[in-house]
Design a protein around this motif. Structure first.
Motif, short mmCIF file in Angstrom:
data_model
loop_
_atom_site.label_atom_id
_atom_site.label_comp_id
_atom_site.label_asym_id
_atom_site.label_seq_id
_atom_site.Cartn_x
_atom_site.Cartn_y
_atom_site.Cartn_z
N ALA A 222 7.76 5.09 5.91
CA ALA A 222 7.17 5.92 5.22
C ALA A 222 6.32 6.89 6.19
CB ALA A 222 6.06 5.25 4.25
N ALA A 223 7.00 7.27 7.43
CA ALA A 223 6.48 8.20 8.42
C ALA A 223 6.12 9.39 7.58
CB ALA A 223 7.31 8.25 9.41
N SER A 224 6.87 9.94 6.67
CA SER A 224 7.01 11.24 5.85
C SER A 224 5.77 11.07 4.93
CB SER A 224 8.06 11.62 5.64
OG SER A 224 8.64 10.82 4.48
N MET A 225 5.37 9.76 4.45
CA MET A 225 4.30 9.63 3.46
C MET A 225 3.19 8.83 4.16
SD MET A 225 6.57 9.07 0.16
CE MET A 225 7.23 7.81 0.75
N PRO A 226 2.43 9.33 5.22
CA PRO A 226 1.43 8.61 5.76
C PRO A 226 0.33 7.99 5.07
CG PRO A 226 1.02 10.89 6.17
CD PRO A 226 2.35 11.02 5.36
N TRP A 227 0.12 8.63 3.81
CA TRP A 227 -1.09 8.15 2.97
C TRP A 227 -0.56 6.86 2.01
CZ3 TRP A 227 -5.72 9.51 4.41
CH2 TRP A 227 -5.79 10.65 5.34
N GLN A 228 0.45 6.82 1.78
CA GLN A 228 1.05 5.87 1.05
C GLN A 228 1.05 4.49 1.56
OE1 GLN A 228 4.29 6.81 -1.73
NE2 GLN A 228 5.29 4.91 -1.26
N GLY A 229 0.61 3.52 0.45
CA GLY A 229 0.65 1.96 0.90
C GLY A 229 -0.84 1.52 0.59
N MET A 230 -0.67 0.23 1.00
CA MET A 230 -2.34 -0.75 0.75
C MET A 230 -3.27 -0.28 1.69
SD MET A 230 -2.56 -4.72 0.43
CE MET A 230 -4.30 -5.46 -0.25
N TYR A 231 -4.42 -0.55 1.50
CA TYR A 231 -5.61 -0.32 2.59
C TYR A 231 -6.67 -1.09 2.23
CZ TYR A 231 -7.58 2.84 -0.78
OH TYR A 231 -8.04 3.58 -1.72
N VAL A 232 -7.53 -1.82 3.23
CA VAL A 232 -8.65 -2.58 3.11
C VAL A 232 -9.60 -1.84 4.37
CG1 VAL A 232 -7.66 -4.31 2.26
CG2 VAL A 232 -7.92 -4.17 4.78
N GLY A 233 -10.93 -1.88 4.04
CA GLY A 233 -11.96 -1.54 5.20
C GLY A 233 -13.58 -1.66 4.61
N GLY A 234 -14.29 -1.04 5.34
CA GLY A 234 -15.81 -1.22 5.04
C GLY A 234 -16.55 0.19 5.12
N HIS A 235 -17.61 0.41 4.27
CA HIS A 235 -18.35 1.30 4.60
C HIS A 235 -19.85 1.19 4.44
CE1 HIS A 235 -17.80 -0.10 0.23
NE2 HIS A 235 -19.08 0.31 0.24
N ALA A 236 -20.61 2.09 5.05
CA ALA A 236 -22.16 1.86 4.91
C ALA A 236 -22.78 3.25 4.81
CB ALA A 236 -22.71 1.37 6.07
#
Length: 256
Positions: A222-236
């Motif tokens: 999916a190099a042509s669609m860099p924003w596609q896919g699952m993600y996890v993270g944190g915020h403050a």
């Protein structure tokens, strides 16, 4: 002579009893006269926010859309005391009210437009969180206390911008407006001809600004669609709002 002494002694005792009775009436009158007070107060809160998020994006050309959920802790608390007015307050007259949100979460849809490493998006959906409201009022040597605590549901809307620091790592700056509705309470106490009452409400709505990071698990090829896919993270970040109002009244039939 004995009769004179007896009459004098009786008169002295009468004066002493009458004086004590008069003092008692004066003290009682002062006690009841100090009862009539009333007042109101209001407050807003600001505090920290920290938590985590997870979601999935789909990308079609420059358009990116997806789903995201987050869960955050916060110390958002509106606290106030006083606000009573009286020409002759009773000893111990006091009022205090506080509202608190200690955690909240959201489930949202997201839609945005990507230009290279930058993504601009809007978001909105369901919000939920724990709201606590408590209040205590003391007057006329009476006291009344009330509390309500529950998990409430509402809505959220916001916007943000993300930047691809690396192919799988993004930096996010986001804003949310969360509204969990209004919590309210009322209580009163009556004794004899005197009574006190209070009402309080907290609009559990607040603004949130956070900075966060997400690790993105892009689908293979999916190099042509860099924003596609699952993600996890944190915020403050920070939050502000939670407008809280209270009204206190006391009455005394004897004082009136």
């Amino acid at each position: 002579m004995r009769r004179f002494r007896f009459a004098a002694l009786a008169a002295a005792r009468f004066v002493a009893v009458a004086g004590a009775f008069s003092l008692s009436l004066s003290a009682a009158s002062a006690q009841f006269q100090c009862a009539t007070d009333s007042g109101s107060n209001s407050a807003r809160a600001s505090s920290w926010v920290a938590g985590g998020q997870a979601g999935y994006n789909w990308q079609q050309g420059s358009w990116v859309y997806g789903l995201e959920t987050d869960l955050s802790g916060t110390g958002l608390k509106s606290s106030m005391s006083g606000g009573l007015t009286s020409l002759n307050p009773c000893a111990g007259d006091a009022a205090s009210t506080s509202a608190k949100i200690d955690w909240y979460g959201t489930v949202r849809g997201r839609a945005g437009w990507a230009s290279g490493k930058v993504l601009f998006y809007g978001t909105g959906g369901l919000a939920y969180g724990h709201v606590d409201l408590s209040s205590t009022y003391n007057a006329l040597f009476l006291s009344t206390t009330a509390q309500t605590s529950s998990v409430r549901a509402g809505w959220v809307a916001g916007a943000g911008i993300e930047y691809l620091l690396q192919p799988n790592l993004t930096l996010n700056l986001g804003y949310q407006y969360v509204d969990l509705g209004t919590a309210s309470l009322a209580s009163s106490t009556t004794l004899g001809g005197s009574s006190i009452a209070q009402t309080a409400s907290a609009h559990a709505a607040f603004h949130v600004v956070t900075v966060g990071f997400s690790w993105q698990f892009s689908p293979s090829g999916a190099a042509s669609m860099p924003w596609q896919g699952m993600y996890v993270g944190g915020h403050a970040g920070g939050a502000w709002g939670l407008s809280t109002d209270a009204t206190y009244t006391s009455t005394s039939a004897i004082g009136d």
